[in-house]
Design a protein around this motif. Structure first.
Motif, PDB file in Angstrom:
ATOM      1  N   UNK A 108       1.717   9.877  -7.868  1.00 42.74           N
ATOM      2  CA  UNK A 108       1.142   8.574  -7.193  1.00 42.74           C
ATOM      3  C   UNK A 108       0.070   8.161  -8.188  1.00 42.74           C
ATOM      4  N   UNK A 109      -0.078   6.805  -8.268  1.00 43.43           N
ATOM      5  CA  UNK A 109      -1.483   6.430  -8.900  1.00 43.43           C
ATOM      6  C   UNK A 109      -2.736   6.910  -8.294  1.00 43.43           C
ATOM      7  N   UNK A 110      -3.824   7.267  -8.889  1.00 39.22           N
ATOM      8  CA  UNK A 110      -4.968   7.747  -8.336  1.00 39.22           C
ATOM      9  C   UNK A 110      -4.944   9.147  -8.002  1.00 39.22           C
ATOM     10  N   UNK A 111      -4.095   9.972  -8.500  1.00 39.53           N
ATOM     11  CA  UNK A 111      -3.981  11.193  -8.218  1.00 39.53           C
ATOM     12  C   UNK A 111      -4.928  12.343  -9.389  1.00 39.53           C
ATOM     13  N   UNK A 112      -5.020  13.413  -8.604  1.00 40.06           N
ATOM     14  CA  UNK A 112      -6.179  14.391  -9.365  1.00 40.06           C
ATOM     15  C   UNK A 112      -7.542  13.616  -9.584  1.00 40.06           C
ATOM     16  N   UNK A 113      -8.044  13.572 -10.833  1.00 39.83           N
ATOM     17  CA  UNK A 113      -9.218  12.902 -10.933  1.00 39.83           C
ATOM     18  C   UNK A 113      -9.243  11.579 -11.534  1.00 39.83           C
ATOM     19  N   UNK A 114      -7.838  11.074 -11.377  1.00 34.62           N
ATOM     20  CA  UNK A 114      -7.713   9.450 -11.777  1.00 34.62           C
ATOM     21  C   UNK A 114      -8.548   8.572 -10.839  1.00 34.62           C
ATOM     22  N   UNK A 115      -8.678   8.879  -9.673  1.00 33.47           N
ATOM     23  CA  UNK A 115      -9.128   7.957  -8.826  1.00 33.47           C
ATOM     24  C   UNK A 115     -10.846   7.770  -9.057  1.00 33.47           C
TER      25      UNK A 115
ATOM     26  N   UNK B 142       0.719  -1.362  -0.104  1.00 33.35           N
ATOM     27  CA  UNK B 142       0.096   0.020  -0.046  1.00 33.35           C
ATOM     28  C   UNK B 142       0.670   1.309   0.152  1.00 33.35           C
ATOM     29  N   UNK B 143       0.449   2.268  -0.660  1.00 35.05           N
ATOM     30  CA  UNK B 143       0.936   3.698  -0.599  1.00 35.05           C
ATOM     31  C   UNK B 143       1.153   4.206   0.793  1.00 35.05           C
ATOM     32  N   UNK B 144       0.171   3.859   1.707  1.00 39.12           N
ATOM     33  CA  UNK B 144       0.706   4.036   3.113  1.00 39.12           C
ATOM     34  C   UNK B 144       1.607   3.627   3.962  1.00 39.12           C
ATOM     35  N   UNK B 145       2.074   2.512   3.495  1.00 36.40           N
ATOM     36  CA  UNK B 145       3.202   1.833   4.008  1.00 36.40           C
ATOM     37  C   UNK B 145       4.320   1.987   3.142  1.00 36.40           C
TER      38      UNK B 145
ATOM     39  N   UNK C 199       6.942   0.457  -9.348  1.00 36.71           N
ATOM     40  CA  UNK C 199       6.297  -0.193  -8.179  1.00 36.71           C
ATOM     41  C   UNK C 199       7.392  -0.655  -7.251  1.00 36.71           C
ATOM     42  N   UNK C 200       7.036  -0.107  -5.797  1.00 37.18           N
ATOM     43  CA  UNK C 200       7.738  -0.495  -4.636  1.00 37.18           C
ATOM     44  C   UNK C 200       6.971  -1.566  -3.977  1.00 37.18           C
ATOM     45  N   UNK C 201       7.714  -2.644  -3.489  1.00 42.04           N
ATOM     46  CA  UNK C 201       7.031  -3.661  -2.960  1.00 42.04           C
ATOM     47  C   UNK C 201       7.004  -3.726  -1.346  1.00 42.04           C
ATOM     48  N   UNK C 202       6.934  -5.056  -0.749  1.00 44.25           N
ATOM     49  CA  UNK C 202       6.692  -5.049   0.652  1.00 44.25           C
ATOM     50  C   UNK C 202       8.280  -5.084   1.339  1.00 44.25           C
ATOM     51  N   UNK C 203       9.259  -5.249   0.461  1.00 44.50           N
ATOM     52  CA  UNK C 203      10.792  -5.047   0.943  1.00 44.50           C
ATOM     53  C   UNK C 203      11.376  -3.696   0.560  1.00 44.50           C
TER      54      UNK C 203
END
Length: 220
Positions: free
Chosen positions: A144-151, A126-129, A190-194
């Motif tokens: 970031x993905x979902x910025x502006x009106x993309x969401x 998640x972006x929050x993580x 893409x940034x993963x869990x590590x």
């Protein structure tokens, strides 16, 4: 008579010896010093004067080499659980979406295939993580993905929410709200869990097998 000749010989020998001594003194320390000086040598060029090599990578090309559309990467799932193989497959640029208009001028929709390769369910970080998806512009900005009106853009059949069960596959999509200049070139990251990052090079025009489907869903 004999004594007279012997005396003359001794006197001549003494004179020759004295002459030789005087000549040696002139050739030695009493001689005038030489006026010839050694030729000066050019100073060595300091290492700091060597120009640095040209062609340093720009922000977009720094770090790991960018992959192309259709090339997969194995990534670690959120909270370091599971393995996700992610393969971005298409990018679609559009100036409008279903009931949405981009704030900056262009929607960039990136579709991807995700496959779980581990014995545990896996999900995107998640972006929050500190993970998730971003668009990297040529001048080094991250969007970031979902910025502006993309969401506001939703596509049927492309959903990355929830864990992916072992061995399962699904299609996902990420939407970015970009200026025309930003959409003309760049990378998705893409940034993963590590906290490992993976990047793919984005072509300037809509490309990939999902283009027709996405464009059909974006049409008003």
């Amino acid at each position: 008579m004999r004594k007279t000749l012997l005396a003359a010989v001794v006197a001549a020998a003494t004179c020759l010896a004295l002459t030789a001594c005087e000549g040696g003194a002139e050739a030695g320390g009493d001689a005038a010093p030489s006026t010839t000086r050694p030729r000066p040598t050019a100073p060595a060029t300091p290492a700091s004067a060597t120009p640095a090599p040209a062609g340093e990578p720009g922000p977009t090309d720094a770090g790991p080499a960018a992959l192309e559309l259709g090339e997969p990467s194995r990534t670690v799932g959120a909270r370091t659980v599971g393995i996700l193989e992610i393969t971005p497959s298409s990018v679609v640029y559009a100036d409008e979406g279903p009931g949405a208009t981009p704030q900056s001028g262009v929607f960039a929709v990136v579709t991807m295939k995700e496959k779980s390769l581990s014995a545990n369910p896996a999900v995107e970080e998640r972006p929050s993580a500190g993970g998730g998806w971003e668009w990297l512009t040529p001048d080094g900005q991250t969007i970031p993905a979902g910025n502006g009106n993309a969401r506001q853009v939703a596509l049927d059949g492309y959903d990355s929410s929830g864990p992916l069960e072992p061995g399962a596959t699904r299609m996902a999509a990420k939407v970015f709200d970009l200026t025309p200049a930003q959409a003309g070139s760049g990378r998705i990251v893409y940034t993963d869990g590590v906290r490992a990052s993976y990047r793919w090079r984005m072509p300037a025009g809509s490309t990939g097998p999902e283009v027709a489907d996405v464009e059909g869903q974006l049409a008003p």
